[in-house]
Each structure stands twice: as C-alpha cells, then as structure tokens.
Design a protein around this motif. Structure first.
Motif, mmCIF file in Angstrom:
data_model
loop_
_atom_site.group_PDB
_atom_site.id
_atom_site.type_symbol
_atom_site.label_atom_id
_atom_site.label_comp_id
_atom_site.label_asym_id
_atom_site.label_seq_id
_atom_site.Cartn_x
_atom_site.Cartn_y
_atom_site.Cartn_z
ATOM 1 N N GLN A 1 0.830 -1.192 0.000
ATOM 2 C CA GLN A 1 0.000 0.000 0.000
ATOM 3 C C GLN A 1 0.874 1.254 0.000
ATOM 4 N N GLU A 2 2.060 1.138 0.546
ATOM 5 C CA GLU A 2 2.973 2.271 0.579
ATOM 6 C C GLU A 2 3.562 2.529 -0.802
ATOM 7 N N HIS B 1 -5.772 21.303 9.158
ATOM 8 C CA HIS B 1 -6.041 21.883 7.838
ATOM 9 C C HIS B 1 -5.896 23.401 7.822
ATOM 10 N N PHE C 1 -10.893 20.129 4.413
ATOM 11 C CA PHE C 1 -10.106 18.968 4.005
ATOM 12 C C PHE C 1 -8.624 19.316 4.034
ATOM 13 N N PRO C 2 -7.777 18.294 4.081
ATOM 14 C CA PRO C 2 -6.340 18.559 4.126
ATOM 15 C C PRO C 2 -5.878 19.438 2.970
ATOM 16 N N ALA D 1 -7.920 18.867 -0.464
ATOM 17 C CA ALA D 1 -8.004 17.502 -0.988
ATOM 18 C C ALA D 1 -9.342 17.220 -1.652
ATOM 19 N N ASP D 2 -10.359 17.977 -1.316
ATOM 20 C CA ASP D 2 -11.653 17.730 -1.955
ATOM 21 C C ASP D 2 -11.816 18.576 -3.210
ATOM 22 N N ASP D 3 -10.699 19.091 -3.731
ATOM 23 C CA ASP D 3 -10.674 19.864 -4.969
ATOM 24 C C ASP D 3 -11.341 21.218 -4.829
ATOM 25 N N SER E 1 -8.365 13.727 -9.813
ATOM 26 C CA SER E 1 -7.274 13.675 -8.858
ATOM 27 C C SER E 1 -7.546 12.598 -7.834
ATOM 28 N N VAL E 2 -6.461 12.090 -7.302
ATOM 29 C CA VAL E 2 -6.507 10.919 -6.458
ATOM 30 C C VAL E 2 -6.023 11.351 -5.096
ATOM 31 N N SER E 3 -6.690 10.923 -4.079
ATOM 32 C CA SER E 3 -6.317 11.462 -2.777
ATOM 33 C C SER E 3 -5.603 10.452 -1.916
ATOM 34 N N CYS E 4 -5.209 9.340 -2.462
ATOM 35 C CA CYS E 4 -4.744 8.291 -1.564
ATOM 36 C C CYS E 4 -3.477 8.643 -0.804
ATOM 37 N N VAL F 1 -1.931 11.054 0.735
ATOM 38 C CA VAL F 1 -2.235 12.451 0.991
ATOM 39 C C VAL F 1 -0.937 13.181 1.236
ATOM 40 N N TRP G 1 1.887 6.631 6.589
ATOM 41 C CA TRP G 1 1.121 6.048 7.683
ATOM 42 C C TRP G 1 1.984 5.533 8.830
#
Lengths: 929, 289
Positions: free
Chosen positions: A37-38, A534, A555-556, A574-576, A640-643, A645, A674
């Motif tokens: 996942q990293e 934030h 959001f961040p 992060a939520d655009d 965009s992808v927020s994974c 972060v 993480w």
C-alpha cells in the motif's frame, strides 16, 4: 537518477512498513514478489526448503500497488509487471530489482494476465488488463503501450479474468466476469490478427451469473469441463461446455470469499478474506444430466463439495489477506498456498499432492510451513543499527534509541538536522554520522564541536526547514522547526539560540515552506506553515509576526499557490475546493469548488511560479528521489486521487544563485506513509566524486580541466544525449588518468583510439560553447569550493562500502593502514538505481542464504568482484612503489593516499560505466576500436 | 497550548488518552463506518445496478432537454440505469428553419460511461466497508487511516467522474460510437455528444461546414474540450471542417444531485474520522504493529 549515482541505505532497528496488497511467487519458486500500500515492492528469497528471507525493497511506485503478474516467458526473462493505483505500470527484472520499462496511463488495473502465443505472435506477448475502465485492455508486454481493446456489447468494468488453454479445441479463450456479474468469453488465439490490426473484437458468448463482486474465475485444465467462479458471498461451479450451473456454495455470515484455484481434477481450493482456506473434493452426486435432461426449468446439479482440508492463520489477523496458489506439477517444485497480510507478514502452506481428510472424515488442518515479515529480517540480521541517530551516544533516553521524526540534509554545510520525538533537534556532520553507523572503530566523538543540540520544543518535531537552502538571501544561520503542538521556532543554528517562538494553536505542523522569490511581503519572503487541522499560517520572520491564520478548510491542504500581484494566498484542498485568502487583511476572499476551482489553480500555475517539491532543494537527483514518496498521484482522466495524501507546495525556486552545488555526497531522508519509521539513504555521485578529485592531487593542472571548467562542461553536457556522453566521459577520464598516475598497470586499461576520441571531445566542446552562448544560461558559479578533505572522506566511505572485506586479509590491512579506509561493521545495504527515480535497496540479510546462482545474476556482486579484480592488480603494483624511495612520510603519504583513492574511484567509475553500457553501444565501440 | 497529546503528558493523562483512543477504535470507528455504509447504500440505490435487483430491468426515465435561451434544439432522452435507451432529437436549422428529427436505433443502447464509473466506484467503496463488520477489531490508527484513504479514493473518483466530463477532440467525437447510434444516420454535417456535468444530462449538437481548400483561413485543429465553440476546426477523413453552430441543451437528473450530495457528505465523514484518529497520532504511530 544518473547511473553513476550509488546509494547506500542506513536501516534502523525497525523495518519500514510494508502492507501487502499483491503477492506472487515466480515460476522458478525462488522469489516471492509483494506489492504494498505504501507503493514499494519487495523481493523475497524463497529457498528450496521453503524458507523466506527478504532480499530487496524497490522504490518505484508512488501509489498503492494494485496487482502483480509475470510479464514474460519466465524461463527466458525473469520479468514481472506491477500496476499501481495511479495508473503507473512497471516491468521489473526480479533477479536484480531493476526497472526494465515503465509507463503511466490513465487506467487503474486490478488484474493483469500475460499472454503469449508463440506461433501467431511476434514480439514479447501481451498483457491483458482489466480494472476501473470498460472491457479488456491489450498492452504490449515490452513497450507497455496500449495495442487495442477487447470490446463487448454491453461494456462495463471487468472484475476478473482467466485465460483458458484448451487442448481439446486448440483455441485459447479469454473468460472474464464483469462487475455486474456477466460472464463474457472472447476467442483469443484466433483474434490476434484482428487485435493487431485494431479491429473491434466482440465477445463470443455472454451470460449473467447472478452474483456480484466476482473475486476470481478459474478453469479446470484437468477435466477441461469445470469452471470455478468465486464471488465474495458464494462460489459456484459451472459446466464449461454450456455454462450451466452445477453447484453454489454460500459462505457463512460475515465471511467473504477472496479467491480460489483448481488443485486437480475435481479438487478445488477456496480462500477467504480473513486468511482461511478450504480444500474441497467435488463429488458426483449421481444425478447426471443424461438421466435427467435439463428441461430448462430446474437444472440438475451433478456435483457437490466435500471438505477435505483447511488451513488457517494464527491469531494475528489483520484484514484483508491477499492470497495465491502455485500449482507446479514439475519436480522439485511444491504446491504452495501463500498469503500476504496488511501487517507485512507472508505465510506459506505446503499443500500435499493428495490432500486427504482425517480417517473419520472430518477435515484435516494443514499446518503453516513458513511465516516471515520484514521485521524478522531486521531482527535476525541487523546486529548493529546503522541508523544515524542511534549513534549519538549520550543522547539516548531510557527507552533506548531516539526516534527521529523529521530530518533535513543541508548540502552546503554537510549538516544533517534531525528533529526527535522528545522535542530536541540535533545537528550533526552528516558524513561523520554515516561513518559511525557503517564503519568499525569510528564512533562519533562525544564532545565533537560539530554536534549541536537545540532544545526548545516540548513535543515531537514534525517538520524542519533550513532557510538558506531555499533562498540564499536569508541568513545562513536561520532554521525553522515545527512540532506536534503547533509551535514553530526560529533558530540560529550557529549559536543554538531561539530567535522567536510562534505559538499557532492549531494542529501538529505538517509542513513548512517559503513563498516564492517573486512573492514578497514588505520586501521579505514569508513562511507558510500547514498544520494537520487543515489550517495554514503565514509567518513573517523578519517582523517576528504571524500574518494570517487561515482556518476554514474542511479537508487537508493539498496545494499552496501565491498570487504576487493581488497579494492572495490560494489554498487547494483535498476535496478539490479552493480557498482564496487576502494576505493583507487576513480575510477569506473566495471559496470555489469544482470546475471553477480547477481553473483557478491552473491559472496560478501559469503565473510563472516555479513548482517544486517542498522543503528540499538539494541536487535535482535528490529531488527526484524525494518525489518517490511525495509525488502526488493524480491520474489524468480519473481525476485527482487522494490516496497518498501528500502536500504539494509551491515553494520558492532555486532561482539563479540558489542553484544547488552538485555534491558528491547526499543524505536523503526517507519517510514512509502512515508511520513514523524512517531511514536515511546515502547517495554517492561517483561521476562527481571522480571529477572533483581528479584535478586536486596535481598542482600544475591545466586550467581547462580545472574544477570550474569541468563544471561548466558538466552542465552543458547534461543536455547532450546521455548514453553517448557517458562513454566519452569515462574514456576521457580514463585517458587523463593515464597521464597522471604512474602506478597504473599497463595491461588493464582497455586499449582505445585516442585520436578519434579526442577529436570528438573537441568537437563536442565547440558545440557546447555554442550552446552556452545561444542559451543564455549564465548561472553565476557558486563561490564555494568543496572541501577537499570532505571529498576524500566521502570517497573513503564509499570505498569502504564497496571493497570486498574479508576476502583477502592482506589487502584489508593494506587498506586500513595505508589508505585509511575503514572496515565495515556489517554487510552494507547497497542500493541499485535503475531508470531515473527508481531504485532498489537491499534489506539487511540479503546476502545471507543466497545461493551461488543468484550471485551470478546480482549486479552488485558482479560489481564488487570487479573491484576485487582491480584491487588485486593494484596490490600487485603497490610493492614496487613502496620499494622505491622510502617516501611514506606525512606529506607524501596523504598525497599518495588520495592519489590511490582517486585511482580506485576512477576505476570503479569506468567499470560502472562499462557494466551499464547498453549492449548495442558496447558493440559499436568494439567495432570502432 | 494543547499539551494534552504531548509526550510530556503525565501518566494519568496518558492512561485517560489511551482509554479514549481505545474507545475511538472500538466503538466510534464502527459507528462512523455504519453511518457511511448507510449513506453510500442510499447513494448506490440511485444508480440501479442491472441484474442485481429482483425488480427486473432498470426502470426507464425520460428527460426533456432544453435551454432557456433558444429553442432550436430539443431532445428527449430516456435513461435506463447507466444506459441511454432512447433519444429523440429535434433540430431547427437556423438558416432555413427546416426541422430535422433523428432518434436512436431500436436495437441499440448507449452506455453513459460516467454514470457507470460512478456507480462502480460507489459499490467498490461499499465493498471496502462491508468486510469490516462490527466484529472486526481495529488495532491501530494506521489501519483506519488506510481504510479511509481507500474509501475516499473511490468516492473522490466517483464524484470526479460526474463533475468532469471527458474532454474530447472533434475527430474523436466524429469517430465515437454515439454518432452511429442514430436512425436515420446522422447527416455528415452534424455531430452529437451526450455527457453528464455535475447533476445535469447534457446534449450538444455541433453543426459543421466544410472549409474550402482554397480558403484563406488559417487552419488550426482544435484540441480536446468538453464544449467546442463555433469556429473550432478539425480534419476528418480528407476533409477540413469547421464548427458553425453549437447547440447545448441540458436537464437536471434529480437522483444524480442526491448522489453528489451523498458523496460530499460521506467524504466529509471520512475526513472527520481521519482527523479524530490523527489527534492521537503521537500515540499510536510509534508503537509497533
């Protein structure tokens, strides 16, 4: 990354986290490959006794790995393909961890299948991919380019697939199940031509299976009749001939099926999300269709499952497990069931050839054969921690070693700044710290003046920013640090004084950056501090004041942009959504979402802002590295992808004079997502080292080849094509060496045509000069000269890492006594750079338990063998020199010492280039010679 | 200053915090996950999944597309789940007021990829949450963060699919299967595009005219765009064409609006849970797994 870049990892006591999301065993059963996942991949050795040991960690993907698959006929090329959440795909050579090919496409794959049909296909074969897009994508296994798609009448995402080779009908088919549970069948081998000509190929058959969330589909090659389809809530067996349903087994409540395989005729293996697995015998119930012909109303089920065996993992369960099964009929291979966990644990079960139940008919439990984690590798092999901080004797607290929570390397001072969990900040000479971690008899001097301790924070230090490396206009002594309690301190690192403390009263400080060169507030650049609640705060250092605290973000914070003209701070979340703050008044000017927000961000990008990774302004190589973990993964089409972060901040560019000095040595802090576990990677730029050292031993050097001259050349040369360049370069360095070093044995330098080479060099020089004139790249040269001693020390450390210690006692002693190259404490974890910003790092214990065969493949070993070879030649010539005038007095000693080191290094460089040289080029040179 | 989570906190404070963190992992996280699941299930009901429900084929909805400014184009589109099953488009030619009418072929459906993708992303998110039932014990905060990241990724993608229509070039549009869906076939000087923008179903009709080879106009092919403006040029076959008129009509799909609201709410829930977890980050992050 340039190939002359050599990396050495300084692992600590703790292994970096590796949450396994994909796992496979190579066909030769020697390597396990896992994706995490990293974003890292890990290669593990699998011994013939089924013992696991971590080999190397590959840093390549910047997003979670979604799937792994083989990418070639494995007996010919040991290649594996990996795909990541953000659309990156890479082909790896698993024998040495090098990236062979990479591509980033706007597709997220969840499964990849390699397909090759030798008699109908030219090239390396196809990768059939499915995932978060419609239908099946056909990619070229060699170039990773999209060839075409298999299209269907009602297109939808495909959940899983399998390739069926049927001996009976001599046709390969592709079976897939879509998200809606529709089974589709394509002819594979007969549509190769149409696919290559980019014609539409539609499915041959399709059928709704009436279940959702298909996990896997497998064809029984033994009977060529049964089809096993595993859904999350049930598994079903179909008749391949007419796709009639033979059996449905529904899972117990709360249990999810995760996959399955066919073990043998009428024997299947099913595994669950929680790591359990079950082996069933499919028994014939006697209700054959010939007796009860299906009247279309009720299908007669002709088989039912009988549970034979089961496997389970122990108590340590952490969802979800990713599992697989390897069915090898060839001796001496095993039938292996394997699983990988989020915690990073790998478990293997050896499945007997004929699984049977107990005598009383109850299922038998198959025991775990092996289980292993990365941490086991560290515990077993890492006797001495190489982590930089663990060698600060005297600074350890009771619990043992200090936990470094943030660190930054300042190249211009060769200082490593480390912020710790307990709030102290250490500043140390990076080279010394690295040496103390790696070498024998070289502990950090306790009372060394170069070590500084800054005490001011009460909580763990979360981010650091050395200001001078971001903007040269600022004082060299200034550094800012932020902590968990949102306290930001401005330090004078030379006097160890606190200049000012800002209490932001927000969350933990997550990043510190500086406004760009073109953005000024009262003639000063300002610090931008992002906290984990934030909020964004702007600090004016000269005025010791907090200008603005922007706290409305839900959001961040993802991006920070500056608008110099209007004096706006633009915050992208992060939520655009986008927030625009007026800096002067501290008011929220506008809040926008969706399309408009995107336009605003894009507009600001155009306004000539330099986009950079955050607080890093070391060499560009290091920047690239940084981006390994920092690269925010945004796939174009999917939005965009927020994974991961990650904060991406536009910080001031390394404009004009801030242009970093190329350094032979660099420390790269690596942090994993993480988790707080981090480690450092030492980077040695071999090319740069050789370049810096070459002119120094000789006092009467030709000015053209002096340091600055070569520096200009180097800059310009980087624009010239790389491969051709490297050869010329190493030859040049070689020939210049010929003139300089006497101790050089005649035989071992490859004979070379000096004239044509020199000619081309000159030619190049002219071209370069022209280029320099036309493109007005008149960077003011940095005024600092690299300290020769530091460079020599760097070279020594580098040689320490590479020399084959313990092979030849005499040679070891020679190195230690005369060259002052110190012996290693333990095996060093060398990194291998592959293309650009990908590299693999050896794990502790990688060298143990490795078979001879691997030694031949591993390039690192090859590399040090070359060194061995060269050094033996060197030692052969050395006595002559010693026998000559007894000139080992102090001055001469150091001179010849550095001479030898330079010589050794340039040899290394040459070997490295030769080994790296593409095959075609090597041939070309042979011919020219 | 919030020294509560500091490493300097006293033993008693630590114990209380630890207790609180345990409660968060064991009770609060599951409560939030349940809430999330409820919201997302509600959202996924809006996207009817074919073959899943016992109700048979997805029900058909008719949408009348118009624009407030002109009445030159009128369209009636029939949406069945993620597919356009019928379309009737009336176009009044601006020059001669001639009325053109064209409709979908009976036997064909046009999948709206944006709706399909959004639906699939939502069901992926639901699936991610579904296997962390009440009985599952979260042991570390990192575990929750990873799960939330994965769910948020799916939700963000779902939302982005609806809010960002594909940017197509004109040749791509001309080659698209949508133009072949109509009976009688679309005249060669017309291009049609159907897409979702936020909560609206949009239909654009481009009228084209051929550029004369002798034309003095500077030929510059237009790039990709959601909506091309008049004057955009492209090459199709051997012909150079220019967009002369653009007609855009749209209609709000009420359930898409609901779905978008659900996405936003659940994204905020996820983020709030992440924020709660990270308050304790100084505790859990330095523990071994």
């Amino acid at each position: 990354m340039r190939t002359s870049m050599q990396a050495v990892a300084l692992w600590g006591k703790k292994a970096p986290p590796h949450s396994i999301t994909a796992i496979m065993i190579t066909e030769d059963q020697q390597t396990i490959v896992t994706g995490s996942q990293e974003g890292q991949l890990c290669l593990w050795n699998l011994s013939p006794e089924l013992k696991i040991s971590g080999k190397e960690l590959i840093f390549g993907h910047s997003a979670p790995v979604t799937c792994l698959a083989r990418a070639r006929d494995f007996s010919k090329q040991p290649y594996v393909v990996s795909a990541a959440e953000n659309g990156e795909m890479c082909v790896w050579n698993v024998s040495n961890g090098q990236c062979v090919e990479k591509a980033t496409l706007p597709y997220r794959h969840t499964e990849v299948c390699y397909y090759h049909c030798s008699f109908r296909m030219t090239g390396e074969g196809w990768l059939l991919c499915c995932g978060e897009y419609q239908d099946i994508l056909v990619m070229d296994a060699k170039t990773l380019s999209v060839i075409h798609t298999f299209t269907s009448q009602s297109p939808d995402w495909i959940k899983c697939m399998c390739i069926v080779h049927s001996m009976r009908i001599q046709e390969d088919s592709l079976l897939v199940v879509s998200v809606t549970g529709e089974l589709k069948v394509w002819d594979l081998s007969s549509s190769i031509n149409s696919i290559q000509e980019k014609q539409d190929v539609y499915e041959k058959e399709s059928k709704f299976l009436e279940s959702l969330n298909c996990q896997s589909i497998r064809f029984c090659t033994y009977t060529e009749r049964l089809l096993l389809v595993v859904f999350s809530k049930c598994w079903k067996v179909y008749d391949y001939c007419d796709f009639s349903l033979l059996w449905t087994e529904v899972g117990r409540n709360g249990q999810f099926f995760a996959g399955g395989e066919v073990l043998a005729a009428h024997r299947i293996l099913i595994w669950m999300e929680d790591g359990h697995s079950y082996i069933y015998q499919l028994l014939n119930s006697g209700l054959s269709k010939s007796i009860y012909p299906a009247d279309g109303k009720a299908l007669k089920e002709t088989i039912y499952p009988h549970l034979l065996c089961s496997t389970s993992v122990g108590e340590n369960k952490s969802l979800p497990f990713v599992m697989g099964y390897m069915n090898e009929r060839k001796e001496p291979f095993y039938k292996v069931l394997f699983s990988g966990e989020v915690s990073g644990r790998i478990t293997l079960w050896h499945i007997p050839d004929v699984p049977v139940s107990k005598f009383d008919g109850s299922p038998r439990e198959i025991p775990i054969t092996t289980t292993w984690t990365l941490q086991d590798n560290f515990d077993k092999h890492q006797m001495v921690s190489q982590s930089i901080m663990d060698h600060f004797s005297g600074f350890k607290d009771e619990a043992g070693s200090m936990v470094v929570t943030s660190s930054e390397y300042v190249p211009s001072l060769d200082k490593l700044i480390c912020g710790c969990e307990n709030g102290t900040i250490f500043i140390t000479q990076a080279l010394n710290a690295a040496k103390s971690g790696l070498l024998e008899g070289c502990s950090l001097l306790k009372d060394s003046l170069s070590n500084k301790v800054l005490k001011g924070h009460h909580q763990s230090v979360t981010s650091l920013l050395y200001l001078h490396s971001v903007s040269s206009k600022l004082d060299q002594s200034w550094m800012v640090s932020g902590d968990q309690g949102s306290c930001v301190i401005l330090w004078d690192i030379f006097t160890e004084e606190i200049l000012h403390t800002f209490s932001l009263e927000a969350g933990p400080v997550t990043s510190l950056s500086m406004s760009p060169e073109n953005f000024r507030f009262r003639d000063d650049q300002i610090i931008c501090c992002v906290c984990s609640d934030h909020s964004v705060s702007l600090l004016h250092l000269e005025g010791r004041s907090c200008l603005l605290q922007a706290r409305k973000h839900l959001f961040p914070v993802r991006t920070i942009r500056w608008h110099p003209v209007e004096n706006f701070l633009i915050v992208g979340c992060a939520d655009d959504s986008v927030y625009i703050w007026e800096i002067e008044t501290g008011t929220l000017e506008r809040h926008e979402t969706g399309e408009r927000a995107r336009i605003i961000l894009n507009c600001c990008e155009d306004s000539k802002l330099l986009k950079l990774e955050p607080v890093l302004s070391v060499t560009s190589e290091a920047n690239k590295h940084k981006s390994l973990e920092q690269k925010s993964s945004s796939s174009h089409q999917l939005g965009s992808v927020s994974c991961p972060v990650v904060l991406q901040v536009d910080s001031p560019g390394k404009v004009t004079d801030a242009k970093p000095f190329p350094r032979p040595f660099n420390v790269l802090p690596v942090k994993t997502k993480w988790s707080s576990i981090g480690f450092h990677v030492l980077l040695f730029d071999l090319e740069n080292l050789v370049e810096l050292l070459l002119p120094t031993p000789l006092s009467d050097v030709d000015p053209s080849s002096s340091f600055y001259g070569s520096e200009i050349l180097r800059r310009a040369k980087s624009t010239v094509e790389k491969t051709t360049l490297t050869i010329k370069r190493n030859k040049a360095s070689c020939s210049s060496l010929q003139a300089e070093t006497q101790a050089k044995p005649k035989g071992d330098c490859p004979p070379q045509g000096d004239h044509p080479l020199k000619f081309s060099e000159e030619n190049d020089g002219i071209k370069r000069q022209k280029k320099m004139k036309s493109s007005k790249k008149t960077n003011p040269k940095p005024s600092r000269r690299v300290d020769v001693n530091v460079t020599i020390d760097t070279a020594k450390l580098f040689l320490s890492c590479l020399l084959p210690w313990g092979v030849d006692k005499e040679f070891d002693n020679l190195c230690i006594r005369h060259l002052h190259i110190l012996k290693l404490q333990g095996p060093v974890s060398v990194g291998l750079a592959t293309s650009e910003d990908y590299f693999s790092l050896m794990l502790p214990g990688w060298d143990l338990g490795s078979s001879e065969m691997k030694k031949e493949h591993s390039r690192v070993n090859l590399f040090s063998r070359k060194v061995l070879d060269l050094s033996s030649k060197y030692t052969a010539t050395l006595p002559n020199q010693v026998a000559a005038p007894r000139g080992w007095d102090n001055n001469d000693d150091s001179l010849s010492e550095s001479n030898t080191i330079v010589y050794l290094l340039s040899r290394l460089f040459l070997v490295n280039k030769l080994v790296d040289m593409p095959f075609e080029l090597a041939c070309e040179i042979d011919r020219s010679i | 200053m919030a020294t509560a989570v500091a490493s300097t906190a006293t033993a008693a404070e630590r114990a209380v915090l630890e207790e609180e963190f345990r409660w968060l992992l064991q009770a609060e996280v599951h409560a939030v996950l349940r809430q999330l699941q409820d919201i997302l299930k509600e959202a996924s009901l809006r996207f009817t999944l074919p073959g899943s429900g016992a109700e048979g084929p997805a029900k058909q909805e008719n949408f009348i597309l118009g624009s407030c400014s002109t009445d030159q184009v009128k369209g009636v589109l029939t949406l069945q789940g993620d597919a356009l099953s019928q379309a009737d488009v009336n176009l009044k030619m601006p020059r001669n007021n001639q009325l053109l009418h064209f409709a979908f072929r009976e036997d064909k459906q046009w999948k709206l990829q944006q709706i399909q993708d959004a639906r699939n992303h939502v069901s992926q998110a639901i699936y991610l949450l579904a296997n962390r039932e009440e009985s599952y014990q979260f042991k570390t905060g990192a575990e929750v963060l990873k799960l939330m990241d994965a769910v948020m990724l799916q939700l963000t993608r779902a939302r982005n699919r609806l809010t960002t229509p594909a940017t197509l070039t004109l040749p791509e549009l001309a080659a698209s299967g949508l133009t072949r869906m109509f009976a009688p076939t679309l005249p060669s000087d017309l291009l049609v595009n159907v897409y979702i923008n936020l909560n609206k179903l949009c239909l654009t009709v481009y009228q084209l005219h051929a550029l004369q080879p002798t034309s003095t106009k500077n030929f510059r092919p237009a790039g990709g765009a959601v909506l091309h403006s008049p004057g955009a040029m492209f090459e199709w076959g051997s012909q150079r064409l220019e967009v002369s008129h653009v007609h855009k009509v749209e209609c709000v799909i009420p359930w898409l609006n609901d779905a978008l609201v659900y996405f936003t709410v659940s994204l905020q829930l996820c983020q709030q849970l992440k924020d709660k977890i990270s308050v304790f980050s100084s505790y859990w992050s330095y523990r071994p797994f």
